[in-house]
Design a protein around this motif. Structure first.
Motif, PDB file in Angstrom:
ATOM      1  N   GLY A 142      36.628  64.461  29.355  1.00 19.30           N
ATOM      2  CA  GLY A 142      36.493  63.061  29.000  1.00 19.30           C
ATOM      3  C   GLY A 142      35.985  62.248  30.165  1.00 19.30           C
ATOM      4  N   PRO A 143      35.924  60.915  29.979  1.00 16.97           N
ATOM      5  CA  PRO A 143      35.302  60.071  30.993  1.00 16.97           C
ATOM      6  C   PRO A 143      36.093  60.104  32.298  1.00 16.97           C
ATOM      7  CG  PRO A 143      36.333  58.726  29.293  1.00 16.97           C
ATOM      8  CD  PRO A 143      36.455  60.142  28.850  1.00 16.97           C
ATOM      9  N   VAL A 144      35.393  60.386  33.383  1.00 18.60           N
ATOM     10  CA  VAL A 144      36.030  60.461  34.686  1.00 18.60           C
ATOM     11  C   VAL A 144      35.520  59.323  35.564  1.00 18.60           C
ATOM     12  CG1 VAL A 144      36.139  61.805  36.829  1.00 18.60           C
ATOM     13  CG2 VAL A 144      36.431  62.958  34.630  1.00 18.60           C
ATOM     14  N   THR A 145      36.456  58.558  36.097  1.00 13.16           N
ATOM     15  CA  THR A 145      36.096  57.624  37.152  1.00 13.16           C
ATOM     16  C   THR A 145      36.734  58.167  38.415  1.00 13.16           C
ATOM     17  OG1 THR A 145      38.020  56.327  36.563  1.00 13.16           O
ATOM     18  CG2 THR A 145      35.902  55.523  35.762  1.00 13.16           C
ATOM     19  N   ALA A 146      35.908  58.395  39.422  1.00  9.32           N
ATOM     20  CA  ALA A 146      36.403  59.036  40.637  1.00  9.32           C
ATOM     21  C   ALA A 146      36.100  58.178  41.855  1.00  9.32           C
ATOM     22  CB  ALA A 146      35.753  60.409  40.792  1.00  9.32           C
ATOM     23  N   ILE A 147      36.945  58.306  42.879  1.00  7.55           N
ATOM     24  CA  ILE A 147      36.665  57.651  44.157  1.00  7.55           C
ATOM     25  C   ILE A 147      36.885  58.652  45.281  1.00  7.55           C
ATOM     26  CG2 ILE A 147      39.016  56.668  44.373  1.00  7.55           C
ATOM     27  CD1 ILE A 147      37.695  54.210  45.744  1.00  7.55           C
ATOM     28  N   ASP A 148      35.976  58.613  46.254  1.00 12.37           N
ATOM     29  CA  ASP A 148      36.093  59.456  47.447  1.00 12.37           C
ATOM     30  C   ASP A 148      36.484  58.531  48.595  1.00 12.37           C
ATOM     31  OD1 ASP A 148      35.844  61.223  49.536  1.00 12.37           O
ATOM     32  OD2 ASP A 148      33.661  61.503  49.332  1.00 12.37           O
ATOM     33  N   VAL A 149      37.690  58.724  49.100  1.00 12.76           N
ATOM     34  CA  VAL A 149      38.230  57.838  50.139  1.00 12.76           C
ATOM     35  C   VAL A 149      37.887  58.388  51.527  1.00 12.76           C
ATOM     36  CG1 VAL A 149      40.367  56.878  51.087  1.00 12.76           C
ATOM     37  CG2 VAL A 149      40.070  57.045  48.601  1.00 12.76           C
ATOM     38  N   GLY A 150      37.149  57.599  52.311  1.00  8.33           N
ATOM     39  CA  GLY A 150      36.687  58.057  53.626  1.00  8.33           C
ATOM     40  C   GLY A 150      35.570  59.058  53.480  1.00  8.33           C
ATOM     41  N   THR A 151      34.572  58.690  52.710  1.00  7.31           N
ATOM     42  CA  THR A 151      33.500  59.613  52.299  1.00  7.31           C
ATOM     43  C   THR A 151      32.553  59.974  53.439  1.00  7.31           C
ATOM     44  OG1 THR A 151      31.845  59.954  50.571  1.00  7.31           O
ATOM     45  CG2 THR A 151      31.931  57.765  51.524  1.00  7.31           C
ATOM     46  N   GLY A 152      32.480  59.161  54.481  1.00  9.60           N
ATOM     47  CA  GLY A 152      31.600  59.453  55.618  1.00  9.60           C
ATOM     48  C   GLY A 152      30.148  59.526  55.185  1.00  9.60           C
ATOM     49  N   ALA A 153      29.528  60.683  55.357  1.00  7.81           N
ATOM     50  CA  ALA A 153      28.142  60.866  54.922  1.00  7.81           C
ATOM     51  C   ALA A 153      28.057  61.250  53.445  1.00  7.81           C
ATOM     52  CB  ALA A 153      27.477  61.927  55.783  1.00  7.81           C
ATOM     53  N   GLY A 154      29.187  61.131  52.719  1.00  5.96           N
ATOM     54  CA  GLY A 154      29.149  61.345  51.269  1.00  5.96           C
ATOM     55  C   GLY A 154      29.867  62.582  50.761  1.00  5.96           C
ATOM     56  N   PHE A 155      30.698  63.190  51.613  1.00  5.76           N
ATOM     57  CA  PHE A 155      31.372  64.431  51.195  1.00  5.76           C
ATOM     58  C   PHE A 155      32.862  64.214  50.998  1.00  5.76           C
ATOM     59  CE2 PHE A 155      27.709  65.592  53.873  1.00  5.76           C
ATOM     60  CZ  PHE A 155      26.942  66.216  52.912  1.00  5.76           C
ATOM     61  N   PRO A 156      33.396  64.648  49.858  1.00  7.32           N
ATOM     62  CA  PRO A 156      32.777  65.440  48.795  1.00  7.32           C
ATOM     63  C   PRO A 156      32.145  64.618  47.657  1.00  7.32           C
ATOM     64  CG  PRO A 156      35.115  65.283  48.363  1.00  7.32           C
ATOM     65  CD  PRO A 156      34.860  64.528  49.645  1.00  7.32           C
ATOM     66  N   GLY A 157      32.250  63.286  47.703  1.00  8.90           N
ATOM     67  CA  GLY A 157      31.912  62.467  46.532  1.00  8.90           C
ATOM     68  C   GLY A 157      30.486  62.563  46.024  1.00  8.90           C
ATOM     69  N   LEU A 158      29.521  62.598  46.954  1.00 10.22           N
ATOM     70  CA  LEU A 158      28.130  62.557  46.494  1.00 10.22           C
ATOM     71  C   LEU A 158      27.673  63.859  45.821  1.00 10.22           C
ATOM     72  CD1 LEU A 158      25.684  60.848  46.069  1.00 10.22           C
ATOM     73  CD2 LEU A 158      25.170  60.963  48.496  1.00 10.22           C
ATOM     74  N   PRO A 159      27.971  65.035  46.380  1.00 16.77           N
ATOM     75  CA  PRO A 159      27.647  66.260  45.634  1.00 16.77           C
ATOM     76  C   PRO A 159      28.343  66.313  44.266  1.00 16.77           C
ATOM     77  CG  PRO A 159      28.024  66.803  47.931  1.00 16.77           C
ATOM     78  CD  PRO A 159      28.408  65.351  47.764  1.00 16.77           C
ATOM     79  N   LEU A 160      29.574  65.800  44.188  1.00 13.17           N
ATOM     80  CA  LEU A 160      30.265  65.783  42.884  1.00 13.17           C
ATOM     81  C   LEU A 160      29.537  64.860  41.902  1.00 13.17           C
ATOM     82  CD1 LEU A 160      33.999  65.757  44.078  1.00 13.17           C
ATOM     83  CD2 LEU A 160      32.898  67.557  42.721  1.00 13.17           C
ATOM     84  N   ALA A 161      29.072  63.727  42.385  1.00 10.81           N
ATOM     85  CA  ALA A 161      28.329  62.797  41.518  1.00 10.81           C
ATOM     86  C   ALA A 161      27.008  63.417  41.059  1.00 10.81           C
ATOM     87  CB  ALA A 161      28.070  61.484  42.257  1.00 10.81           C
ATOM     88  N   LEU A 162      26.398  64.223  41.942  1.00  9.54           N
ATOM     89  CA  LEU A 162      25.116  64.856  41.592  1.00  9.54           C
ATOM     90  C   LEU A 162      25.286  65.934  40.534  1.00  9.54           C
ATOM     91  CD1 LEU A 162      23.445  65.189  45.119  1.00  9.54           C
ATOM     92  CD2 LEU A 162      22.530  63.917  43.172  1.00  9.54           C
ATOM     93  N   ILE A 163      26.386  66.663  40.621  1.00 13.95           N
ATOM     94  CA  ILE A 163      26.567  67.772  39.674  1.00 13.95           C
ATOM     95  C   ILE A 163      27.201  67.307  38.369  1.00 13.95           C
ATOM     96  CG2 ILE A 163      28.893  68.660  40.260  1.00 13.95           C
ATOM     97  CD1 ILE A 163      27.497  71.465  40.464  1.00 13.95           C
ATOM     98  N   ARG A 164      27.820  66.124  38.394  1.00  8.02           N
ATOM     99  CA  ARG A 164      28.466  65.567  37.202  1.00  8.02           C
ATOM    100  C   ARG A 164      27.924  64.160  36.924  1.00  8.02           C
ATOM    101  NH1 ARG A 164      29.507  69.981  36.377  1.00  8.02           N
ATOM    102  NH2 ARG A 164      31.491  71.074  36.176  1.00  8.02           N
ATOM    103  N   PRO A 165      26.689  64.085  36.380  1.00  9.22           N
ATOM    104  CA  PRO A 165      26.072  62.771  36.157  1.00  9.22           C
ATOM    105  C   PRO A 165      26.889  61.877  35.213  1.00  9.22           C
ATOM    106  CG  PRO A 165      24.553  64.572  35.585  1.00  9.22           C
ATOM    107  CD  PRO A 165      25.843  65.199  35.967  1.00  9.22           C
ATOM    108  N   GLN A 166      27.769  62.505  34.424  1.00 10.18           N
ATOM    109  CA  GLN A 166      28.569  61.709  33.491  1.00 10.18           C
ATOM    110  C   GLN A 166      29.803  61.089  34.153  1.00 10.18           C
ATOM    111  OE1 GLN A 166      28.185  64.937  33.648  1.00 10.18           O
ATOM    112  NE2 GLN A 166      29.859  66.111  32.775  1.00 10.18           N
ATOM    113  N   TRP A 167      30.112  61.500  35.366  1.00 13.84           N
ATOM    114  CA  TRP A 167      31.204  60.860  36.108  1.00 13.84           C
ATOM    115  C   TRP A 167      30.701  59.557  36.734  1.00 13.84           C
ATOM    116  CZ3 TRP A 167      34.410  64.625  39.726  1.00 13.84           C
ATOM    117  CH2 TRP A 167      34.939  65.666  38.961  1.00 13.84           C
TER     118      TRP A 167
END
Ligand code: SAM
Length: 250
Positions: A81-106
């Protein structure tokens, strides 16, 4: 060696290692995922020449220790189902940005207190044409008190930001009741769970799973710590900026 740019061979190597690592973990990807990761990785390495983003710049390291590692939460049974996610202290985008790329519906929010890193993330997500990512500049202690953000995320992730007792205070306030916080940790994750025995119930969390994993190519050990939010976090938390670090809930 610190790379500031990859040649064609190194780009090829990055793509190959990323593909190999994900296959080993049985993670299927959309056709343009590897292309997007390549654009991102090249921007990371180039920007790192003048802005401190990462100590890892070699193709194998970036592929496995940044990208594949970031996708390790997909080894868990994540909510459908619908996922809203936050990456706390993402720095250069890890892990949040690869997760956003692989899960466009998040819908993924990337939070960091360092504005220069946020600017890198804005430029990169714009270049990639991503519409499911939001960049947020701020400290977790402050952002978690914003009613638009508190209790609003079904998944909260964080890597390399603080030890678990501190991290729980920074992250659990963002989680919706019933949602999960996933901490991406190194081999000593289980010891951190011991340290967090008091912080966990105090912040409304309940330990769901401690999963020990090995990265697929190097075999390096990692620990995923999954905490379910059982009840709303008391309004006293997180304490003012800097306090969670200085006086951890031990
Ligand atoms: N998560 C990334 C990774 O694993 O590559 C970055 C890790 S870096 C060691 C830690 C990051 O957390 C830094 O970018 C720092 O600015 C950010 N950070 C530390 N404390 C923070 C806080 N209280 N609120 C928001 N960001 C924070």
């Amino acid at each position: 060696v610190k790379f500031t740019q990859w040649n064609g061979e190194q780009v090829f190597r990055f793509r190959q290692q990323l593909d190999k690592g994900l296959q080993a973990w049985g993670i299927a990807v959309l056709p343009d995922f590897i292309d997007h990761c390549t654009t991102y990785a090249e921007a990371l390495v180039a920007t790192n020449a003048h802005l401190n983003l990462t100590a890892i710049t070699d193709p194998d390291g970036v592929a496995e220790k940044h990208f594949v590692d970031s996708l390790s939460p997909l080894l868990l049974n994540l909510p459908n189902g619908p996922v809203t996610a936050i990456d706390v202290g993402t720095g250069a985008g890890f892990p949040g940005l690869p997760l956003a790329l692989i899960r466009p519906q998040w819908r993924v929010t990337l939070l960091d207190s360092l504005n220069k890193r946020c600017r890198f993330l804005s430029e990169t997500t714009e270049r990639l044409g991503l519409t499911n990512v939001q960049i947020l500049h701020g400290r977790a202690e402050d952002s978690a008190r914003n009613p638009l953000l508190r209790d609003k995320y079904s998944i909260v992730v964080s890597r390399a930001v603080a030890r678990l007792p501190v991290l729980l205070e920074l992250c659990l306030p963002f989680v919706t009741v019933g949602g999960s916080f996933i901490a991406l940790k190194g081999p000593d994750g289980p010891a951190e769970v011991e340290e967090a025995k008091r912080a966990l119930p105090l912040l409304g969390g309940d330990l769901e799973e401690v999963k020990s994993i090995a990265l697929p190519l190097s075999g390096d050990r990692r620990t995923l710590i999954i905490v379910r939010k059982q009840k709303p976090t008391d309004a006293a938390y997180p304490r003012k900026a800097g306090i969670p670090n200085r006086k951890p809930l031990l």
